[in-house]
Design a protein around this motif. Structure first.
Motif, PDB file in Angstrom:
ATOM      1  N   TYR A 133      52.746  37.997  48.747  1.00 51.11           N
ATOM      2  CA  TYR A 133      51.781  38.815  49.479  1.00 51.11           C
ATOM      3  C   TYR A 133      50.755  39.248  48.443  1.00 51.11           C
ATOM      4  O   TYR A 133      51.071  40.032  47.540  1.00 51.11           O
ATOM      5  CB  TYR A 133      52.530  39.998  50.094  1.00 51.11           C
ATOM      6  CG  TYR A 133      51.687  41.032  50.775  1.00 51.11           C
ATOM      7  CD1 TYR A 133      51.345  40.903  52.119  1.00 51.11           C
ATOM      8  CD2 TYR A 133      51.258  42.157  50.097  1.00 51.11           C
ATOM      9  CE1 TYR A 133      50.595  41.871  52.757  1.00 51.11           C
ATOM     10  CE2 TYR A 133      50.502  43.133  50.720  1.00 51.11           C
ATOM     11  CZ  TYR A 133      50.168  42.987  52.053  1.00 51.11           C
ATOM     12  OH  TYR A 133      49.420  43.956  52.679  1.00 51.11           O
ATOM     13  N   ILE A 134      49.538  38.703  48.554  1.00 52.06           N
ATOM     14  CA  ILE A 134      48.588  38.849  47.451  1.00 52.06           C
ATOM     15  C   ILE A 134      47.158  38.994  47.963  1.00 52.06           C
ATOM     16  O   ILE A 134      46.831  38.490  49.034  1.00 52.06           O
ATOM     17  CB  ILE A 134      48.716  37.625  46.493  1.00 52.06           C
ATOM     18  CG1 ILE A 134      47.995  37.854  45.179  1.00 52.06           C
ATOM     19  CG2 ILE A 134      48.288  36.338  47.181  1.00 52.06           C
ATOM     20  CD1 ILE A 134      48.641  38.870  44.292  1.00 52.06           C
ATOM     21  N   ALA A 135      46.344  39.684  47.213  1.00 50.36           N
ATOM     22  CA  ALA A 135      44.916  39.817  47.507  1.00 50.36           C
ATOM     23  C   ALA A 135      44.138  38.938  46.538  1.00 50.36           C
ATOM     24  O   ALA A 135      44.511  38.804  45.372  1.00 50.36           O
ATOM     25  CB  ALA A 135      44.488  41.275  47.347  1.00 50.36           C
ATOM     26  N   CYS A 136      43.046  38.340  47.044  1.00 52.59           N
ATOM     27  CA  CYS A 136      42.235  37.493  46.168  1.00 52.59           C
ATOM     28  C   CYS A 136      40.784  37.467  46.634  1.00 52.59           C
ATOM     29  O   CYS A 136      40.465  37.866  47.752  1.00 52.59           O
ATOM     30  CB  CYS A 136      42.805  36.077  46.103  1.00 52.59           C
ATOM     31  SG  CYS A 136      42.628  35.134  47.618  1.00 52.59           S
ATOM     32  N   SER A 137      39.936  36.959  45.767  1.00 53.61           N
ATOM     33  CA  SER A 137      38.534  36.709  46.103  1.00 53.61           C
ATOM     34  C   SER A 137      38.449  35.411  46.895  1.00 53.61           C
ATOM     35  O   SER A 137      39.426  34.663  46.998  1.00 53.61           O
ATOM     36  CB  SER A 137      37.711  36.607  44.817  1.00 53.61           C
ATOM     37  OG  SER A 137      38.179  35.521  44.029  1.00 53.61           O
ATOM     38  N   ILE A 138      37.277  35.102  47.439  1.00 53.51           N
ATOM     39  CA  ILE A 138      37.092  33.854  48.181  1.00 53.51           C
ATOM     40  C   ILE A 138      37.455  32.655  47.313  1.00 53.51           C
ATOM     41  O   ILE A 138      38.030  31.678  47.789  1.00 53.51           O
ATOM     42  CB  ILE A 138      35.632  33.721  48.684  1.00 53.51           C
ATOM     43  CG1 ILE A 138      35.355  34.757  49.778  1.00 53.51           C
ATOM     44  CG2 ILE A 138      35.359  32.314  49.199  1.00 53.51           C
ATOM     45  CD1 ILE A 138      33.896  34.836  50.190  1.00 53.51           C
ATOM     46  N   ASP A 139      37.144  32.739  46.018  1.00 48.90           N
ATOM     47  CA  ASP A 139      37.420  31.606  45.127  1.00 48.90           C
ATOM     48  C   ASP A 139      38.809  31.666  44.493  1.00 48.90           C
ATOM     49  O   ASP A 139      39.091  30.956  43.536  1.00 48.90           O
ATOM     50  CB  ASP A 139      36.321  31.432  44.083  1.00 48.90           C
ATOM     51  CG  ASP A 139      35.927  32.701  43.352  1.00 48.90           C
ATOM     52  OD1 ASP A 139      36.345  33.801  43.762  1.00 48.90           O
ATOM     53  OD2 ASP A 139      35.181  32.599  42.358  1.00 48.90           O
ATOM     54  N   GLY A 140      39.699  32.471  45.043  1.00 48.90           N
ATOM     55  CA  GLY A 140      41.113  32.414  44.699  1.00 48.90           C
ATOM     56  C   GLY A 140      41.568  33.176  43.476  1.00 48.90           C
ATOM     57  O   GLY A 140      42.652  32.917  42.965  1.00 48.90           O
ATOM     58  N   PHE A 141      40.791  34.153  43.029  1.00 49.13           N
ATOM     59  CA  PHE A 141      41.201  34.948  41.873  1.00 49.13           C
ATOM     60  C   PHE A 141      41.781  36.287  42.322  1.00 49.13           C
ATOM     61  O   PHE A 141      41.242  36.950  43.201  1.00 49.13           O
ATOM     62  CB  PHE A 141      40.020  35.179  40.921  1.00 49.13           C
ATOM     63  CG  PHE A 141      39.514  33.910  40.309  1.00 49.13           C
ATOM     64  CD1 PHE A 141      40.266  33.232  39.364  1.00 49.13           C
ATOM     65  CD2 PHE A 141      38.298  33.378  40.690  1.00 49.13           C
ATOM     66  CE1 PHE A 141      39.817  32.046  38.800  1.00 49.13           C
ATOM     67  CE2 PHE A 141      37.836  32.193  40.134  1.00 49.13           C
ATOM     68  CZ  PHE A 141      38.596  31.524  39.190  1.00 49.13           C
ATOM     69  N   ILE A 142      42.900  36.673  41.691  1.00 43.91           N
ATOM     70  CA  ILE A 142      43.571  37.928  42.060  1.00 43.91           C
ATOM     71  C   ILE A 142      43.128  39.094  41.188  1.00 43.91           C
ATOM     72  O   ILE A 142      43.558  40.220  41.394  1.00 43.91           O
ATOM     73  CB  ILE A 142      45.105  37.780  42.032  1.00 43.91           C
ATOM     74  CG1 ILE A 142      45.636  37.463  40.635  1.00 43.91           C
ATOM     75  CG2 ILE A 142      45.544  36.704  43.026  1.00 43.91           C
ATOM     76  CD1 ILE A 142      47.162  37.463  40.529  1.00 43.91           C
ATOM     77  N   GLY A 143      42.280  38.823  40.247  1.00 45.73           N
ATOM     78  CA  GLY A 143      41.740  39.849  39.369  1.00 45.73           C
ATOM     79  C   GLY A 143      40.780  39.220  38.381  1.00 45.73           C
ATOM     80  O   GLY A 143      40.604  37.996  38.365  1.00 45.73           O
ATOM     81  N   ASP A 144      40.174  40.053  37.572  1.00 37.68           N
ATOM     82  CA  ASP A 144      39.295  39.527  36.522  1.00 37.68           C
ATOM     83  C   ASP A 144      40.166  38.864  35.447  1.00 37.68           C
ATOM     84  O   ASP A 144      41.395  38.813  35.594  1.00 37.68           O
ATOM     85  CB  ASP A 144      38.395  40.634  35.980  1.00 37.68           C
ATOM     86  CG  ASP A 144      39.111  41.709  35.174  1.00 37.68           C
ATOM     87  OD1 ASP A 144      40.287  41.523  34.795  1.00 37.68           O
ATOM     88  OD2 ASP A 144      38.484  42.753  34.904  1.00 37.68           O
ATOM     89  N   PRO A 145      39.585  38.338  34.364  1.00 37.91           N
ATOM     90  CA  PRO A 145      40.411  37.656  33.363  1.00 37.91           C
ATOM     91  C   PRO A 145      41.542  38.514  32.790  1.00 37.91           C
ATOM     92  O   PRO A 145      42.563  37.983  32.351  1.00 37.91           O
ATOM     93  CB  PRO A 145      39.401  37.265  32.278  1.00 37.91           C
ATOM     94  CG  PRO A 145      38.125  37.065  33.040  1.00 37.91           C
ATOM     95  CD  PRO A 145      38.145  38.154  34.091  1.00 37.91           C
ATOM     96  N   GLN A 146      41.410  39.839  32.827  1.00 39.70           N
ATOM     97  CA  GLN A 146      42.480  40.726  32.351  1.00 39.70           C
ATOM     98  C   GLN A 146      43.405  41.164  33.485  1.00 39.70           C
ATOM     99  O   GLN A 146      44.350  41.916  33.260  1.00 39.70           O
ATOM    100  CB  GLN A 146      41.886  41.969  31.668  1.00 39.70           C
ATOM    101  CG  GLN A 146      41.221  41.692  30.327  1.00 39.70           C
ATOM    102  CD  GLN A 146      39.908  40.938  30.450  1.00 39.70           C
ATOM    103  OE1 GLN A 146      39.071  41.249  31.296  1.00 39.70           O
ATOM    104  NE2 GLN A 146      39.727  39.918  29.620  1.00 39.70           N
ATOM    105  N   GLY A 147      43.118  40.731  34.710  1.00 44.84           N
ATOM    106  CA  GLY A 147      43.975  41.068  35.846  1.00 44.84           C
ATOM    107  C   GLY A 147      43.512  42.269  36.653  1.00 44.84           C
ATOM    108  O   GLY A 147      44.162  42.652  37.623  1.00 44.84           O
ATOM    109  N   ASP A 148      42.393  42.879  36.294  1.00 49.73           N
ATOM    110  CA  ASP A 148      41.891  44.040  37.026  1.00 49.73           C
ATOM    111  C   ASP A 148      41.396  43.604  38.408  1.00 49.73           C
ATOM    112  O   ASP A 148      40.520  42.745  38.517  1.00 49.73           O
ATOM    113  CB  ASP A 148      40.753  44.690  36.241  1.00 49.73           C
ATOM    114  CG  ASP A 148      40.201  45.945  36.895  1.00 49.73           C
ATOM    115  OD1 ASP A 148      40.657  46.324  37.995  1.00 49.73           O
ATOM    116  OD2 ASP A 148      39.287  46.555  36.299  1.00 49.73           O
ATOM    117  N   ALA A 149      41.957  44.186  39.449  1.00 45.81           N
ATOM    118  CA  ALA A 149      41.598  43.837  40.827  1.00 45.81           C
ATOM    119  C   ALA A 149      40.843  44.959  41.531  1.00 45.81           C
ATOM    120  O   ALA A 149      40.724  44.958  42.750  1.00 45.81           O
ATOM    121  CB  ALA A 149      42.860  43.491  41.607  1.00 45.81           C
TER     122      ALA A 149
END
Length: 194
Positions: free
Chosen positions: A7-23
């Motif tokens: 169960y996960i949140a992501c951007s349209i292009d499939g990233f769950i956070g920035d390069p450090q994981g900040d969502a």
């Protein structure tokens, strides 16, 4: 056999956070309509301090009774001084570096992650297992994931932490449902093709 649900949140292009994981860029999309959906359909996925703040800590679990999360996800809570972020669930943290658990409600899985998750899936329970993330954990458990619930937020990030930190391997899932919200958020549910 119960399901392991990523169960996960992501951007349209499939990233769950920035390069450090900040969502935190995703928080702006948790408006009244979407929050009402989360509370009604997935109340146990809201961390315990949030449940208490919203006066919904007494809501019964609807889908999950167990959570497995990675060290990075758990560290977010630890930085806030919260040692049991999902006190309403059985909590497991996959970490080879954490050592001893800072909370009696949190069990550390230091090795044989797949074996431990398989044992959890084999338990007799009416509830499933919530895989909270992050990317490396989802990649390590991709072969054990039975269901994906993907909350897609309406923005493109360009780069960042992918949903799955793993090598290339095609794994097919079947679309079960799509729910859209006025703010542009989509919640898609997929089941693993067997």
């Amino acid at each position: 056999m119960r399901k392991l649900t990523y169960y996960i949140a992501c951007s349209i292009d499939g990233f769950i956070g920035d390069p450090q994981g900040d969502a935190s860029a995703m928080y702006a999309f948790v408006d009244e309509e979407f929050l009402a959906f989360l509370v009604a359909e997935y109340p146990e996925t809201i961390w315990t301090p949030g449940r208490r703040q919203m006066n919904i800590d007494d809501l019964p679990n609807k889908r999950f009774d167990t959570i497995v999360q990675g060290r990075g996800s758990y560290d977010i809570a630890l930085k806030e001084g919260v040692t049991s972020p999902y006190a309403h669930l059985r909590e497991y943290v996959a970490s080879r570096t954490l050592g001893e658990s800072p909370d009696s409600n949190v069990e550390i899985i230091a090795d044989d992650l797949t074996g431990r998750v398989r044992a959890l899936k084999a338990e007799d329970s009416a509830y499933d297992i919530y895989l909270c993330g992050g990317s490396g954990l989802a990649g390590a458990l991709v072969d054990e994931i039975d269901e994906l619930v993907i909350k897609t937020y309406p923005f493109v990030q360009g780069s960042g932490m992918p949903m799955f930190g793993s090598g290339f391997a095609i794994t097919q899932f079947a679309l079960e449902s799509v729910r859209s919200f006025d703010n542009g958020v989509l919640v898609r549910t997929y089941s693993r093709k067997r």
